[in-house]
Design a protein around this motif. Structure first.
Motif, PDB file in Angstrom:
ATOM      1  N   GLY A  36      59.117 -50.571  44.485  1.00  0.00           N
ATOM      2  CA  GLY A  36      58.136 -51.661  44.467  1.00  0.00           C
ATOM      3  C   GLY A  36      57.726 -52.070  45.871  1.00  0.00           C
ATOM      4  O   GLY A  36      56.587 -52.470  46.115  1.00  0.00           O
ATOM      5  N   TYR A  39      54.529 -50.307  47.130  1.00  0.00           N
ATOM      6  CA  TYR A  39      53.261 -50.869  46.633  1.00  0.00           C
ATOM      7  C   TYR A  39      52.987 -52.208  47.307  1.00  0.00           C
ATOM      8  O   TYR A  39      51.840 -52.554  47.596  1.00  0.00           O
ATOM      9  N   ARG A  40      54.046 -52.944  47.549  1.00  0.00           N
ATOM     10  CA  ARG A  40      53.887 -54.240  48.230  1.00  0.00           C
ATOM     11  C   ARG A  40      53.407 -54.043  49.675  1.00  0.00           C
ATOM     12  O   ARG A  40      52.520 -54.761  50.147  1.00  0.00           O
ATOM     13  N   ARG A 113      48.832 -44.106  43.401  1.00  0.00           N
ATOM     14  CA  ARG A 113      50.022 -43.638  42.680  1.00  0.00           C
ATOM     15  C   ARG A 113      50.442 -42.267  43.179  1.00  0.00           C
ATOM     16  O   ARG A 113      51.618 -41.981  43.328  1.00  0.00           O
ATOM     17  N   ARG A 134      58.937 -48.968  38.083  1.00  0.00           N
ATOM     18  CA  ARG A 134      58.316 -49.116  36.770  1.00  0.00           C
ATOM     19  C   ARG A 134      58.178 -47.771  36.054  1.00  0.00           C
ATOM     20  O   ARG A 134      58.177 -47.699  34.842  1.00  0.00           O
ATOM     21  N   ILE A 136      59.881 -44.740  37.179  1.00  0.00           N
ATOM     22  CA  ILE A 136      60.809 -43.788  37.801  1.00  0.00           C
ATOM     23  C   ILE A 136      61.281 -42.762  36.766  1.00  0.00           C
ATOM     24  O   ILE A 136      61.190 -41.554  36.996  1.00  0.00           O
ATOM     25  N   ASP A 188      50.849 -54.112  34.523  1.00  0.00           N
ATOM     26  CA  ASP A 188      51.790 -53.001  34.744  1.00  0.00           C
ATOM     27  C   ASP A 188      51.970 -52.140  33.499  1.00  0.00           C
ATOM     28  O   ASP A 188      52.184 -50.936  33.590  1.00  0.00           O
TER      29      ASP A 188
HETATM   30  O1   DC Z   1      59.296 -54.556  41.394  1.00  0.00           O
HETATM   31  P1   DC Z   1      58.263 -55.329  42.194  1.00  0.00           P
HETATM   32  O2   DC Z   1      57.929 -56.657  41.606  1.00  0.00           O
HETATM   33  O3   DC Z   1      58.583 -55.428  43.647  1.00  0.00           O
HETATM   34  O4   DC Z   1      56.947 -54.429  42.076  1.00  0.00           O
HETATM   35  C1   DC Z   1      55.740 -54.840  42.640  1.00  0.00           C
HETATM   36  C2   DC Z   1      54.577 -54.180  41.927  1.00  0.00           C
HETATM   37  O5   DC Z   1      54.560 -52.793  42.253  1.00  0.00           O
HETATM   38  C3   DC Z   1      54.577 -54.275  40.413  1.00  0.00           C
HETATM   39  O6   DC Z   1      53.738 -55.294  39.964  1.00  0.00           O
HETATM   40  C4   DC Z   1      54.061 -52.935  39.952  1.00  0.00           C
HETATM   41  C5   DC Z   1      54.192 -52.027  41.135  1.00  0.00           C
HETATM   42  N1   DC Z   1      55.147 -50.951  40.960  1.00  0.00           N
HETATM   43  C6   DC Z   1      54.707 -49.830  40.313  1.00  0.00           C
HETATM   44  O7   DC Z   1      53.580 -49.802  39.840  1.00  0.00           O
HETATM   45  N2   DC Z   1      55.510 -48.750  40.210  1.00  0.00           N
HETATM   46  C7   DC Z   1      56.749 -48.774  40.721  1.00  0.00           C
HETATM   47  N3   DC Z   1      57.521 -47.680  40.619  1.00  0.00           N
HETATM   48  C8   DC Z   1      57.229 -49.939  41.350  1.00  0.00           C
HETATM   49  C9   DC Z   1      56.402 -51.021  41.452  1.00  0.00           C
END
Ligand code: DC
Length: 226
Positions: A36, A39-40, A113, A134, A136, A188
């Motif tokens: 995550g 993406y952040r 992605r 999300r 993995i 998500d």
């Molecule tokens: O787990 P987190 O709240 O830090 O994740 C932040 C954002 O990143 C979440 O809203 C969706 C995205 N994310 C994703 O799409 N795929 C991932 N493997 C991890 C996070």
């Protein structure tokens, strides 16, 4: 058979995945990798450049050029890992409200992605890892040795997030936290590419009535059973 070397933990926002991931990685001596944060960091890069997060082409291009590094914590300030954006430590900046608000939008784009998934695979396949995210178990490491899906109701997750904010001395509004979580869940889990979902071979742990120690115990049982 030995212990699983690649462990995937997926689940909705604020389900406790990161806490479980950190503790499990510590217990096993594995690398903890929270996807995550990538993406952040990308969302932060877009905001810093004044890009419109709804401009898919611009965000996609940014994802291919920006350099994000994730590693074990080098500073003892409560962080679970270091996050660098083009060499700058952004570990705490990526937790801001602005990033929270836009990260789900940035995460839907195909180019984003692809760029993130490629980097995540490189890290995951080079280490004994606990990888948190999300998608993995479904996309990034579909052949993970163990897949855990950590779930909890939106209300319980919001309550925990709210309490964390209060404990940090921040102003918090439970209803606003709940609304924001539900909004992120919606984005998500309904996006076209790599949505949050429970894959067939994942073990679901619902933490509504469990404390973190109990969740960790359950996860360890799974590790030693694989
Ligand atoms: O787990 P987190 O709240 O830090 O994740 C932040 C954002 O990143 C979440 O809203 C969706 C995205 N994310 C994703 O799409 N795929 C991932 N493997 C991890 C996070």
């Amino acid at each position: 058979m030995g212990l699983p070397t690649t462990i995937a933990i997926d689940g909705p926002a604020a389900s406790g995945k990161s806490t479980l991931g950190v503790l499990l990685a510590q217990a096993l001596g594995y690398l903890y990798f929270d996807t995550g944060v990538m993406y952040r960091a990308l969302t932060l890069a877009a905001l810093q450049r004044g890009l419109n997060v709804h401009d898919e082409a611009a965000i996609g291009a940014l994802a291919e050029t920006v350099h994000i590094d994730v590693g074990p914590p080098s500073v003892e300030d409560g962080r679970d890992c270091d996050v660098f954006l083009d060499g700058q430590d952004v570990t705490w900046e990526i937790r801001s409200d602005a990033v929270n608000s836009f990260v789900s939008d940035v995460s839907v784009y195909a180019a984003v992605r692809k760029a993130m998934t490629d980097q995540q695979r490189r890290i995951a396949y080079a280490n004994k890892v606990v990888v948190v995210g999300r998608d993995i178990g479904s996309v990034v490491i579909p052949d993970a040795d163990l897949k855990i899906y950590l779930d909890a109701s939106a209300e319980v997750r919001a309550q925990r997030r709210y309490q964390e904010m209060i404990n940090r001395g921040e102003a918090a509004d439970y209803e606003a936290v709940l609304r924001s979580l539900k909004n992120r869940d919606q984005i998500d889990s309904t996006r076209e590419i790599a949505p949050l979902k429970v894959v067939e071979d994942a073990v679901v742990i619902n933490s509504d009535d469990l404390g973190i120690e109990e969740v960790l115990e359950k996860a360890k049982e799974l590790v030693y059973r694989v």
